[in-house]
Design a protein around this motif. Structure first.
Motif, PDB file in Angstrom:
ATOM      1  N   TRP A 397       3.901  10.315  -4.291  1.00 19.83           N
ATOM      2  CA  TRP A 397       4.506  11.506  -3.988  1.00 19.83           C
ATOM      3  C   TRP A 397       5.816  11.193  -3.077  1.00 19.83           C
ATOM      4  O   TRP A 397       6.932  11.612  -3.104  1.00 19.83           O
ATOM      5  N   LEU A 398       5.460  10.395  -2.002  1.00 22.53           N
ATOM      6  CA  LEU A 398       6.430  10.097  -1.407  1.00 22.53           C
ATOM      7  C   LEU A 398       7.583   9.314  -1.788  1.00 22.53           C
ATOM      8  O   LEU A 398       8.668   9.165  -1.355  1.00 22.53           O
ATOM      9  N   HIS A 399       7.499   8.266  -2.938  1.00 19.69           N
ATOM     10  CA  HIS A 399       8.236   7.647  -3.649  1.00 19.69           C
ATOM     11  C   HIS A 399       9.419   8.483  -4.012  1.00 19.69           C
ATOM     12  O   HIS A 399      10.538   8.127  -4.306  1.00 19.69           O
ATOM     13  N   ALA A 400       9.155   9.687  -4.496  1.00 19.01           N
ATOM     14  CA  ALA A 400       9.947  10.851  -4.978  1.00 19.01           C
ATOM     15  C   ALA A 400      10.985  11.323  -4.065  1.00 19.01           C
ATOM     16  O   ALA A 400      12.008  12.152  -4.524  1.00 19.01           O
ATOM     17  N   VAL A 401      10.526  11.199  -2.671  1.00 16.61           N
ATOM     18  CA  VAL A 401      11.433  11.856  -1.697  1.00 16.61           C
ATOM     19  C   VAL A 401      12.603  10.904  -1.408  1.00 16.61           C
ATOM     20  O   VAL A 401      12.487   9.719  -1.285  1.00 16.61           O
ATOM     21  N   PRO A 402      13.853  11.799  -1.138  1.00 18.10           N
ATOM     22  CA  PRO A 402      14.913  10.896  -1.030  1.00 18.10           C
ATOM     23  C   PRO A 402      14.931  10.288   0.333  1.00 18.10           C
ATOM     24  O   PRO A 402      14.392  10.768   1.443  1.00 18.10           O
ATOM     25  N   GLU A 403      15.423   8.950   0.553  1.00 21.15           N
ATOM     26  CA  GLU A 403      15.059   8.007   1.960  1.00 21.15           C
ATOM     27  C   GLU A 403      15.635   8.843   3.003  1.00 21.15           C
ATOM     28  O   GLU A 403      14.840   8.838   4.135  1.00 21.15           O
ATOM     29  N   VAL A 404      16.539   9.835   3.100  1.00 25.48           N
ATOM     30  CA  VAL A 404      16.976  10.433   4.310  1.00 25.48           C
ATOM     31  C   VAL A 404      15.895  11.396   4.957  1.00 25.48           C
ATOM     32  O   VAL A 404      15.863  11.489   6.326  1.00 25.48           O
ATOM     33  N   TYR A 405      14.980  11.907   4.168  1.00 23.36           N
ATOM     34  CA  TYR A 405      14.036  12.755   4.567  1.00 23.36           C
ATOM     35  C   TYR A 405      12.801  12.064   5.037  1.00 23.36           C
ATOM     36  O   TYR A 405      11.817  12.675   5.521  1.00 23.36           O
ATOM     37  N   LYS A 406      12.746  10.590   4.820  1.00 22.46           N
ATOM     38  CA  LYS A 406      11.438   9.910   5.377  1.00 22.46           C
ATOM     39  C   LYS A 406      11.871   8.739   5.745  1.00 22.46           C
ATOM     40  O   LYS A 406      10.897   7.651   5.941  1.00 22.46           O
ATOM     41  N   LYS A 407      12.695   8.306   6.400  1.00 24.72           N
ATOM     42  CA  LYS A 407      13.435   6.977   6.710  1.00 24.72           C
ATOM     43  C   LYS A 407      12.666   6.556   7.860  1.00 24.72           C
ATOM     44  O   LYS A 407      12.638   5.460   8.275  1.00 24.72           O
ATOM     45  N   GLU A 408      12.105   7.387   8.705  1.00 24.61           N
ATOM     46  CA  GLU A 408      11.299   7.267   9.943  1.00 24.61           C
ATOM     47  C   GLU A 408       9.814   7.390   9.539  1.00 24.61           C
ATOM     48  O   GLU A 408       8.965   6.873  10.643  1.00 24.61           O
ATOM     49  N   LEU A 409       9.597   7.684   8.389  1.00 24.35           N
ATOM     50  CA  LEU A 409       7.981   7.966   8.078  1.00 24.35           C
ATOM     51  C   LEU A 409       7.172   6.686   7.783  1.00 24.35           C
ATOM     52  O   LEU A 409       7.576   5.958   7.254  1.00 24.35           O
ATOM     53  N   LYS A 410       6.121   6.742   8.592  1.00 27.28           N
ATOM     54  CA  LYS A 410       5.123   5.679   8.535  1.00 27.28           C
ATOM     55  C   LYS A 410       3.642   6.193   7.884  1.00 27.28           C
ATOM     56  O   LYS A 410       3.474   7.237   8.550  1.00 27.28           O
ATOM     57  N   THR A 411       3.234   5.539   7.024  1.00 22.25           N
ATOM     58  CA  THR A 411       1.953   6.039   6.656  1.00 22.25           C
ATOM     59  C   THR A 411       0.763   5.173   7.076  1.00 22.25           C
ATOM     60  O   THR A 411       0.987   3.897   7.343  1.00 22.25           O
ATOM     61  N   TYR A 412      -0.437   5.524   7.322  1.00 18.43           N
ATOM     62  CA  TYR A 412      -1.689   4.494   7.666  1.00 18.43           C
ATOM     63  C   TYR A 412      -2.861   4.698   6.690  1.00 18.43           C
ATOM     64  O   TYR A 412      -3.490   5.931   6.706  1.00 18.43           O
ATOM     65  N   PHE A 413      -3.094   3.736   6.145  1.00 18.61           N
ATOM     66  CA  PHE A 413      -4.122   3.618   5.018  1.00 18.61           C
ATOM     67  C   PHE A 413      -5.023   2.761   5.229  1.00 18.61           C
ATOM     68  O   PHE A 413      -4.720   1.551   5.683  1.00 18.61           O
ATOM     69  N   PRO A 414      -6.571   2.920   4.963  1.00 15.53           N
ATOM     70  CA  PRO A 414      -6.981   4.247   4.485  1.00 15.53           C
ATOM     71  C   PRO A 414      -7.064   5.336   5.809  1.00 15.53           C
ATOM     72  O   PRO A 414      -7.202   6.341   5.703  1.00 15.53           O
ATOM     73  N   GLY A 415      -6.923   4.904   6.909  1.00 15.75           N
ATOM     74  CA  GLY A 415      -7.128   5.593   8.238  1.00 15.75           C
ATOM     75  C   GLY A 415      -8.514   5.979   8.489  1.00 15.75           C
ATOM     76  O   GLY A 415      -9.166   5.707   7.482  1.00 15.75           O
ATOM     77  N   LEU A 416      -8.774   6.791   9.318  1.00 12.97           N
ATOM     78  CA  LEU A 416      -9.905   7.493   9.499  1.00 12.97           C
ATOM     79  C   LEU A 416      -9.819   8.993   9.639  1.00 12.97           C
ATOM     80  O   LEU A 416      -8.878   9.777   9.970  1.00 12.97           O
TER      81      LEU A 416
END
Length: 514
Positions: A397-416
């Motif tokens: 889903w995030l792949h579809a988001v243009p870079e300008v809206y997620k350029k600082e976004l980090k994800t943590y998998f699998p997380g707790l």
């Protein structure tokens, strides 16, 4: 809001060369255009934060906010309703006038705590004294009758009202270290002072009230100049007020130096008996899979030291704007998009817990929950909450988001999985993929979280607009996904004692407060 951040694997979301101009999905292009050119965020913020104001559960303003939100969603063309789930202590804040009357005349900067009793009209004037530094409990008990008819100060006084960042910038290293040592010593001494009474900080005001005190005076300073936290009173018959650090310090020093200061406290709140509690639910009905749900989640209630702008007015207006955008550009999504505007999050996630408890028929049909609840900043982190499929689905889903809206976004998998802290936890504990959309701080923890400074002017609308567009895209992609996201959970790690941690257990909401 309070929250626990745990992670085991970090992945920076990055799509090389992806820009708005390269976006191929016409719906995403329309979402961006609608959110950029026709934003209603400032209008929503003005009505919610400036006109309605703080939204303490049990107050008329809370009910006003629920009704206003229903109206806004209906005006968008969505179905919307208030769902009653319990009751709470009914109360309404009035004016707070606290005046130093001796040894000089001065208005003091302070306010009642939530649900605090009122004074008689015109107030009650009395001497202010500091909690005794007793050698033992017997000495405290002997002192206790002397508080009758007096205001008792129950907070320690820090050695400085300047934040640490100023000390680091301007003080000599020796001066800074000396201040920190003094502060630690004062905190330790005050904790011992409380401990010797035999009561904790929740019980002590009740004991002082029983002893005949005229009221309780405190100062819950955050460490940032001018910012105090405002929570609830423990007293039932006498007022509890919080003073700014500056004015609390003035009163404290006068009392400690034998000047016997006097204050007049005139607080005019209203006890309204019992008030109903609600969640406001809105739905953008789906088509092919209308009985499955993507949930946009934010809590509507706030504490009432200020307007509740960043906790969680910004979360509410973000979800409202995302819903408005989706209705404008995607009037018939595959799945139903449900917007949960929860009540009483601040008192224990009660609204979202009630929704989960009261709607068992929906739980197996929820695709995902996106929750926003920690300030005005751009969304910069998402944890997988322990769901093993989060990497694939959130990543897609995030792949579809243009870079300008997620350029600082980090994800943590699998997380707790989160055991508490915000409303996504109510769903995670039921094995539902629910994700906290964590924001940049903008000083949230010390400056605006539950404080007297959580006001409209602290909103950064560029960041909130970014979030609304990002969430609208995520909701769109999640709603169009071919299948429901799997709910397989990670193997939990061992704790410090070598025992396997457990998945959080669902908790029942508190549905009433006398």
């Amino acid at each position: 809001m309070n929250y626990l951040k745990k992670a085991t694997l970090s992945l920076t979301v990055f799509v090389a060369g992806f820009s708005f101009a390269q976006t191929q999905d016409a719906v995403i292009s329309a979402i961006i255009k609608e959110g950029t050119e026709h934003s209603q965020l400032k209008n929503y913020a003005f009505e919610l934060i400036d006109v309605i104001g703080p939204r303490l559960v049990g107050t008329p303003q809370m009910k006003q906010a629920h009704d206003w939100v229903v109206d806004q969603y209906q005006n968008m063309g969505l179905e919307a309703r208030n769902e009653e789930y319990g009751t709470w202590k009914g109360w309404e804040r009035g004016t707070s006038e606290i005046v130093l009357t001796y040894p000089r005349l001065r208005s003091l900067d302070g306010m009642q705590l939530a649900w605090s009793p009122a004074t008689k009209k015109g107030g009650v004037e009395a001497e202010a004294v500091v909690l005794i530094n007793a050698a033992n409990k017997a000495e405290f008990e002997a002192w206790l009758p002397t508080v009758k008819g007096k205001y008792v100060m129950v907070s320690a006084l820090p050695p400085t009202g300047r934040p640490d960042y100023q000390w680091k910038e301007f003080a000599t290293l020796e001066s800074y270290e000396k201040m920190k040592e003094e502060r630690e010593s004062i905190e330790k001494e005050w904790n011992t002072r409380i401990l010797i009474t035999g009561y904790n900080t929740t019980e002590l005001p009740k004991i002082l009230e029983k002893a005949g005190a005229a009221g309780i005076v405190m100062s819950y300073w955050t460490g940032v100049m001018g910012a105090n936290r405002i929570f609830g009173a423990e007293t039932q018959k006498i007022p509890t007020v919080d003073l700014s650090l500056e004015d609390y310090g003035l009163l404290f020093r006068l009392a400690e130096n034998g000047k016997k200061p006097r204050i007049n406290v005139d607080v005019q709140s209203k006890d309204l008996g019992v008030a109903k509690t609600y969640n406001t639910i809105a739905e953008l009905k789906g088509g092919e899979k209308a009985d499955e749900y993507v949930i946009l989640s934010a809590h509507l209630d706030s504490w009432d030291g200020a307007g509740g702008a960043t906790d969680n007015g910004t979360g509410i207006i973000t979800m409202m704007e995302a819903a408005r955008i989706l209705k404008a550009v995607l009037p018939h999504p595959k799945r139903t998009i449900l917007i949960g505007n929860w009540g009483s999050e601040e008192q224990g996630l009660n609204g979202s817990r009630a929704f989960v408890a009261d709607h068992p028929e929906l739980l197996e049909k929820i695709q995902v929950v996106f929750n926003q609840d920690n300030g005005t900043g751009r969304i910069v982190n998402i944890s997988g909450q322990g769901f093993t499929s989060a990497y694939q689905y959130l990543g897609d889903w995030l792949h579809a988001v243009p870079e300008v809206y997620k350029k600082e976004l980090k994800t943590y998998f699998p997380g707790l999985p989160s055991a508490g802290g915000s409303d996504h936890s109510s769903f995670v504990s039921k094995d539902i993929p629910a994700f906290m959309l964590g924001s940049l701080s903008w000083g949230y923890g010390q400056y605006t979280w539950h404080t007297t400074k959580d006001t409209y002017d602290k909103i950064v609308f560029d960041d909130v607009q970014n979030n609304a567009i990002l969430i609208a895209i995520l909701a769109y992609k999640a709603s169009e996904e071919a299948e429901l996201m799997p709910r397989e959970k990670r193997i939990m790690p061992l704790n410090a004692d070598g025992e396997r941690e457990s998945w959080p257990q669902a908790k029942q909401p508190q549905r009433s407060k006398p």
